[in-house]
Scaffold this motif. Sequence first.
Motif, mmCIF file in Angstrom:
data_model
loop_
_atom_site.group_PDB
_atom_site.id
_atom_site.type_symbol
_atom_site.label_atom_id
_atom_site.label_comp_id
_atom_site.label_asym_id
_atom_site.label_seq_id
_atom_site.Cartn_x
_atom_site.Cartn_y
_atom_site.Cartn_z
ATOM 1 N N PHE A 182 0.896 -1.172 0.000
ATOM 2 C CA PHE A 182 0.000 0.000 0.000
ATOM 3 C C PHE A 182 0.927 1.212 0.000
ATOM 4 O O PHE A 182 1.685 1.415 0.955
ATOM 5 C CB PHE A 182 -0.909 0.015 1.230
ATOM 6 N N PHE A 183 0.895 1.969 -1.077
ATOM 7 C CA PHE A 183 1.835 3.081 -1.281
ATOM 8 C C PHE A 183 1.089 4.395 -1.022
ATOM 9 O O PHE A 183 0.172 4.756 -1.764
ATOM 10 C CB PHE A 183 2.352 3.009 -2.721
ATOM 11 N N ALA A 184 1.455 5.074 0.061
ATOM 12 C CA ALA A 184 0.712 6.269 0.485
ATOM 13 C C ALA A 184 1.473 7.542 0.129
ATOM 14 O O ALA A 184 2.668 7.665 0.413
ATOM 15 C CB ALA A 184 0.492 6.200 1.999
ATOM 16 N N GLN A 185 0.783 8.482 -0.491
ATOM 17 C CA GLN A 185 1.384 9.761 -0.886
ATOM 18 C C GLN A 185 1.087 10.809 0.165
ATOM 19 O O GLN A 185 -0.062 10.967 0.573
ATOM 20 C CB GLN A 185 0.830 10.188 -2.257
ATOM 21 N N LEU A 186 2.160 11.492 0.624
ATOM 22 C CA LEU A 186 1.972 12.498 1.682
ATOM 23 C C LEU A 186 2.086 13.927 1.145
ATOM 24 O O LEU A 186 1.386 14.829 1.588
ATOM 25 C CB LEU A 186 3.045 12.319 2.775
ATOM 26 N N ARG A 187 3.070 14.140 0.266
ATOM 27 C CA ARG A 187 3.318 15.517 -0.215
ATOM 28 C C ARG A 187 3.815 15.434 -1.659
ATOM 29 O O ARG A 187 4.508 14.501 -2.027
ATOM 30 C CB ARG A 187 4.367 16.190 0.674
ATOM 31 N N GLY A 188 3.436 16.465 -2.484
ATOM 32 C CA GLY A 188 3.869 16.443 -3.877
ATOM 33 C C GLY A 188 3.023 15.462 -4.674
ATOM 34 O O GLY A 188 2.076 14.844 -4.166
ATOM 35 N N VAL A 189 3.382 15.316 -5.946
ATOM 36 C CA VAL A 189 2.578 14.508 -6.868
ATOM 37 C C VAL A 189 3.453 13.450 -7.521
ATOM 38 O O VAL A 189 4.556 13.761 -7.997
ATOM 39 C CB VAL A 189 1.958 15.400 -7.971
ATOM 40 N N LYS A 190 2.998 12.207 -7.544
ATOM 41 C CA LYS A 190 3.738 11.114 -8.188
ATOM 42 C C LYS A 190 2.895 10.495 -9.291
ATOM 43 O O LYS A 190 1.681 10.310 -9.136
ATOM 44 C CB LYS A 190 4.134 10.041 -7.158
ATOM 45 N N ARG A 191 3.579 10.206 -10.401
ATOM 46 C CA ARG A 191 2.952 9.488 -11.509
ATOM 47 C C ARG A 191 3.480 8.069 -11.436
ATOM 48 O O ARG A 191 4.691 7.853 -11.380
ATOM 49 C CB ARG A 191 3.341 10.134 -12.838
ATOM 50 N N CYS A 192 2.547 7.106 -11.393
ATOM 51 C CA CYS A 192 2.955 5.703 -11.265
ATOM 52 C C CYS A 192 2.521 4.943 -12.516
ATOM 53 O O CYS A 192 1.368 5.029 -12.923
ATOM 54 C CB CYS A 192 2.283 5.075 -10.035
ATOM 55 N N LEU A 193 3.477 4.215 -13.104
ATOM 56 C CA LEU A 193 3.157 3.331 -14.229
ATOM 57 C C LEU A 193 3.131 1.917 -13.670
ATOM 58 O O LEU A 193 3.998 1.549 -12.870
ATOM 59 C CB LEU A 193 4.233 3.419 -15.324
#
Length: 326
Positions: A182-193
Amino acid sequence: MAAEAVDPPHRYKFPLSKVPRLPYDDPQAQRLISAQQPVVLTGSGLVDSALHWNLDYLSDNMANTQFTVYQSDNYYFKYYEARKIPQQKDFVSPTIQMQMSFPEFVEKLKEAQCSKKHWLYLQQPLTEGVGDKIVQDFVSFNWRWISKQQKENNWGPLSSNLLLVGMAGNITPVHYDEQQNFFAQLRGVKRCLLFAPDQFKSLYPFPVYHPHDRQSQVNLENPNLEKFPKVLELKGFEATLHPGDVLYIPIYWWHQIESLPQKGVTISINFWYKVRNSCQQTVTYPLAASQKIAIMRNIEKMVTDALGDINEVAPFMRTMVLGRVD
Ligand SMILES: O=C(O)C(=O)[C@H]1CC[C@@H](C(=O)O)C1
Ligand SMILES: [Zn+2]
């Protein structure tokens, strides 16, 4: 003031469908997780207690811990297993691994952002030694929900929470892991392929005993199509993660994670779960691609141990598969 022109995200040479984005309590989201299909979960509150984390807060509250920081001469951070380097004579580590305090990291980050000569990525399992406020934020994660997921899907124990603090533009090249995530984003923006395990023929994995085991040999942004022609047959998925989003990355699914350029420093935390003891896993037919990967890895390990030289494995396997003695 005119908004800063933002370059469009890189256009890849293969189709990318959208990963479904659903409320975490939507029954369809539960069905996708049980079927080991990727899904972006919204509203889980999993890491809401850490959404205020930023560089200053982490510097103030993690000052006495040493952190692993990778430095790269480009924006790629391809993972490698140091213990496998002796078996690969010509191997060149793509990144330098350093240890430093969080305040030192922030200092180097600012220098790197100005010099544009190298990139930095802090990647450190969250363990003891962090300050009380961080512990408080950590214990306030939505453990009730995620532990329910772990139990209902019969996952093994939580193995680690990797804290990830990256520069805008960083890319973790496409690879797979042998854990549920489970990959949780806290800050900023990530693009995942993401690519399903059955795409491994188009992603040309390194040999198991290579330091880049589990990584693809292909640079997806600039693929060598003579060497890796099947890249053009790839069919992938993509998800854009904003603070609070949680992406389920199923075990053996290939993934590439990009900190979007011009969107600032990114902070993420992953939740890696081991699989239950594999002897309890019944083999079901038709074999799932993930089972094929697990079996192929074991065969490659046995053949390598039997031959005693990783360079003998590919010719032997070709001979065995093609039935021809070269
Ligand atoms: O959580 C995973 O499975 C990973 O691959 C992490 C390693 C680097 C991280 C990133 O966000 O770039 C993702
Ligand atoms: Zn990964």
